[in-house]
Design a protein around this motif. Structure first.
Motif, PDB file in Angstrom:
ATOM      1  N   VAL A   1       0.867  -1.184   0.000  1.00 18.66           N
ATOM      2  CA  VAL A   1       0.000   0.000   0.000  1.00 18.66           C
ATOM      3  C   VAL A   1       0.898   1.227   0.000  1.00 18.66           C
ATOM      4  N   THR A   2       0.825   2.030  -1.045  1.00 17.93           N
ATOM      5  CA  THR A   2       1.631   3.255  -1.076  1.00 17.93           C
ATOM      6  C   THR A   2       0.932   4.335  -0.257  1.00 17.93           C
ATOM      7  N   GLY A   3       1.721   5.161   0.417  1.00 22.12           N
ATOM      8  CA  GLY A   3       1.130   6.258   1.181  1.00 22.12           C
ATOM      9  C   GLY A   3       0.360   5.797   2.397  1.00 22.12           C
TER      10      GLY A   3
ATOM     11  N   THR B   1       3.929  -1.140   3.468  1.00 21.82           N
ATOM     12  CA  THR B   1       3.498   0.202   3.099  1.00 21.82           C
ATOM     13  C   THR B   1       4.697   1.121   2.938  1.00 21.82           C
ATOM     14  N   THR B   2       4.544   2.087   2.045  1.00 23.60           N
ATOM     15  CA  THR B   2       5.609   3.068   1.832  1.00 23.60           C
ATOM     16  C   THR B   2       5.269   4.370   2.544  1.00 23.60           C
ATOM     17  N   VAL B   3       6.294   4.953   3.120  1.00 19.55           N
ATOM     18  CA  VAL B   3       6.227   6.289   3.702  1.00 19.55           C
ATOM     19  C   VAL B   3       7.467   7.027   3.222  1.00 19.55           C
TER      20      VAL B   3
ATOM     21  N   VAL C   1       8.274  -3.466  -3.465  1.00 18.32           N
ATOM     22  CA  VAL C   1       7.299  -4.272  -4.198  1.00 18.32           C
ATOM     23  C   VAL C   1       7.759  -5.717  -4.412  1.00 18.32           C
ATOM     24  N   ALA C   2       9.021  -6.007  -4.161  1.00 19.05           N
ATOM     25  CA  ALA C   2       9.543  -7.360  -4.410  1.00 19.05           C
ATOM     26  C   ALA C   2       8.765  -8.401  -3.606  1.00 19.05           C
ATOM     27  N   GLY C   3       8.256  -9.421  -4.288  1.00 17.13           N
ATOM     28  CA  GLY C   3       7.532 -10.492  -3.611  1.00 17.13           C
ATOM     29  C   GLY C   3       6.074 -10.195  -3.332  1.00 17.13           C
ATOM     30  N   CYS C   4       5.555  -9.061  -3.785  1.00 19.03           N
ATOM     31  CA  CYS C   4       4.153  -8.711  -3.532  1.00 19.03           C
ATOM     32  C   CYS C   4       3.241  -9.326  -4.592  1.00 19.03           C
ATOM     33  N   ASP C   5       2.049  -9.716  -4.166  1.00 20.25           N
ATOM     34  CA  ASP C   5       1.031 -10.220  -5.085  1.00 20.25           C
ATOM     35  C   ASP C   5       0.229  -9.083  -5.707  1.00 20.25           C
ATOM     36  N   TYR C   6      -0.045  -8.052  -4.896  1.00 20.51           N
ATOM     37  CA  TYR C   6      -0.854  -6.918  -5.342  1.00 20.51           C
ATOM     38  C   TYR C   6      -0.242  -5.613  -4.835  1.00 20.51           C
ATOM     39  N   VAL C   7      -0.599  -4.527  -5.524  1.00 20.53           N
ATOM     40  CA  VAL C   7      -0.227  -3.183  -5.073  1.00 20.53           C
ATOM     41  C   VAL C   7      -1.481  -2.322  -5.030  1.00 20.53           C
ATOM     42  N   GLN C   8      -1.670  -1.632  -3.915  1.00 21.66           N
ATOM     43  CA  GLN C   8      -2.692  -0.601  -3.790  1.00 21.66           C
ATOM     44  C   GLN C   8      -1.968   0.742  -3.856  1.00 21.66           C
ATOM     45  N   HIS C   9      -2.045   1.408  -5.025  1.00 25.55           N
ATOM     46  CA  HIS C   9      -1.332   2.688  -5.172  1.00 25.55           C
ATOM     47  C   HIS C   9      -2.265   3.826  -4.776  1.00 25.55           C
ATOM     48  N   VAL C  10      -2.177   4.200  -3.508  1.00 26.22           N
ATOM     49  CA  VAL C  10      -3.069   5.201  -2.925  1.00 26.22           C
ATOM     50  C   VAL C  10      -2.410   6.575  -2.877  1.00 26.22           C
ATOM     51  N   ALA C  11      -1.090   6.601  -2.719  1.00 25.84           N
ATOM     52  CA  ALA C  11      -0.368   7.865  -2.499  1.00 25.84           C
ATOM     53  C   ALA C  11      -0.478   8.789  -3.710  1.00 25.84           C
ATOM     54  N   SER C  12      -0.700  10.065  -3.441  1.00 19.03           N
ATOM     55  CA  SER C  12      -0.693  11.083  -4.488  1.00 19.03           C
ATOM     56  C   SER C  12      -0.523  12.434  -3.825  1.00 19.03           C
ATOM     57  N   PRO C  13       0.215  13.347  -4.478  1.00 16.47           N
ATOM     58  CA  PRO C  13       0.384  14.673  -3.868  1.00 16.47           C
ATOM     59  C   PRO C  13      -0.933  15.431  -3.837  1.00 16.47           C
ATOM     60  N   LEU C  14      -1.224  16.069  -2.707  1.00 16.02           N
ATOM     61  CA  LEU C  14      -2.431  16.879  -2.572  1.00 16.02           C
ATOM     62  C   LEU C  14      -2.050  18.180  -1.880  1.00 16.02           C
ATOM     63  N   PRO C  15      -1.970  19.272  -2.640  1.00 17.40           N
ATOM     64  CA  PRO C  15      -1.527  20.522  -2.034  1.00 17.40           C
ATOM     65  C   PRO C  15      -2.593  21.148  -1.151  1.00 17.40           C
TER      66      PRO C  15
END
Length: 349
Positions: A9-11, A33-35, A76-90
């Motif tokens: 899960v990103t973000g 998850t990425t931070v 992402v190595a070894g992941c089955d799925y990615v939830q790309h949630v992160a996005s810049p929001l000013p």
């Protein structure tokens, strides 16, 4: 329940990301998850405790930034799925639209490229109704997934960034995906319970109403959806074969004007909502104020524009059943009070 999977899960520190993580963990998945900084791990774990039991070692953290290549391959190595949630929001209007558009577009492509190279099955991308319902002539029919915002029209930088980033994602998967699957979620304004001080810009509008920062209600209309239902739709789109190559509008019901949102808060929250205004401000007043308040300029093109959207596709295809708009609004307001995030209001135990 589907078999346990490993999901990135990103973000994860964000409003939607934290709820997606909580629901993935509750469903038995292992989550990464990425931070942008690993210093945020304790904060994210504290937020998740508000949503469920401590995940322990079923949750791991990776440092990665949408504007840099470093860290994505490892995450992402070894992941089955990615939830790309992160996005810049000013907060407010950026000095130049590319400050929002470029990180959103390039970040999505960075994540998709890493997912493809790691043989991920499917990426679920959090887009927005902003990629669907802006820059159009007034229309009576509700907007659905067949419509695209025209980024060449007079639309705000954030709106343009969502349309450009989603288009780029679909184009990448078609041309270079090599079998990578993509599903896209297009939420309207997201409310529902906050888990901490990091929450959506729509909740900022709600907080402004509750704090009396808005003396009257601009003639703006919002589609509303609960963050818990947005997260649920992400999980459904991740594994359902019918979601492959599809986009899904997430909205609970008909769009509401801000003044109706204010009346709901007054009716449901009692003394907590005593500062909430219940009269509308004429459009010309907002236009004058926007000359001196850059953050309000993004409102001006949408003043008085009545629009609507339908989530019939998500309901029909994925069996999605969202909470009501009223429940989403009230849950957001009550959680702001519970965390002591309203000026002049004491946190509730």
């Amino acid at each position: 329940m589907h078999d346990s999977a490993t999901v990135l899960v990103t973000g994860g520190s964000g409003f939607v990301g934290s709820h997606v993580i909580a629901q993935l963990l509750a469903a038995g998945h292992r989550v990464r998850t990425t931070v942008r900084s690993l210093r945020r791990e304790p904060e994210v774990r504290a937020m998740l405790k508000e949503a469920g039991p401590d995940p322990g070692d079923r949750l791991s953290f990776f440092a990665a930034d949408l504007e840099r290549d470093a860290g994505w391959a490892e995450a992402v190595a070894g992941c089955d799925y990615v939830q790309h949630v992160a996005s810049p929001l000013p907060i407010g209007a950026p000095r130049h639209e590319d400050e929002v558009i470029v990180p959103a577009r390039d970040g999505a492509l960075r994540v998709l490229r890493a997912a493809r190279d790691a043989s991920v099955r499917r990426v679920v991308l959090t887009s927005s109704f902003a990629a669907i319902g802006y820059g159009h002539a007034p229309q009576v029919a509700p907007f659905d997934e067949t419509t695209w915002t025209d980024p060449g029209r007079d639309v705000a930088a954030y709106v343009k960034s969502k349309a450009v980033a989603e288009r780029a994602a679909w184009d990448f998967v078609a041309a270079e995906g090599r079998g990578l699957e993509l599903s896209v979620i297009n939420p309207t304004a997201i409310f529902g319970p906050v888990l901490g001080p990091d929450y959506a810009s729509s909740v900022v509008v709600l907080r402004s109403l509750l704090e009396g920062a808005l003396p009257a209600c601009p003639r703006l209309y919002f589609g509303i959806v609960d963050v818990r239902d947005v997260a649920d739709l992400h999980l459904r789109a991740m594994t359902d074969p019918a979601a492959k190559g599809e986009r899904f509008v997430a909205v609970a019901g008909d769009f509401l004007p801000i003044v109706e949102m204010a009346r709901i808060l007054k009716r449901r929250l009692g003394p907590v909502a005593h500062r909430v205004p219940t009269r509308e401000v004429p459009d010309f007043v907002v236009r004058v104020v926007a000359l001196f308040a850059p953050a309000m300029r993004q409102m001006v093109p949408e003043l008085g524009k009545v629009k609507n959207a339908t989530s019939a596709k998500a309901r029909r295809t994925l069996g999605w059943t969202p909470r009501s708009s009223e429940e989403a609004l009230v849950a957001a307001a009550e959680s702001l009070q519970r965390f002591g995030l309203l000026k002049g209001a004491k946190p509730r135990a």
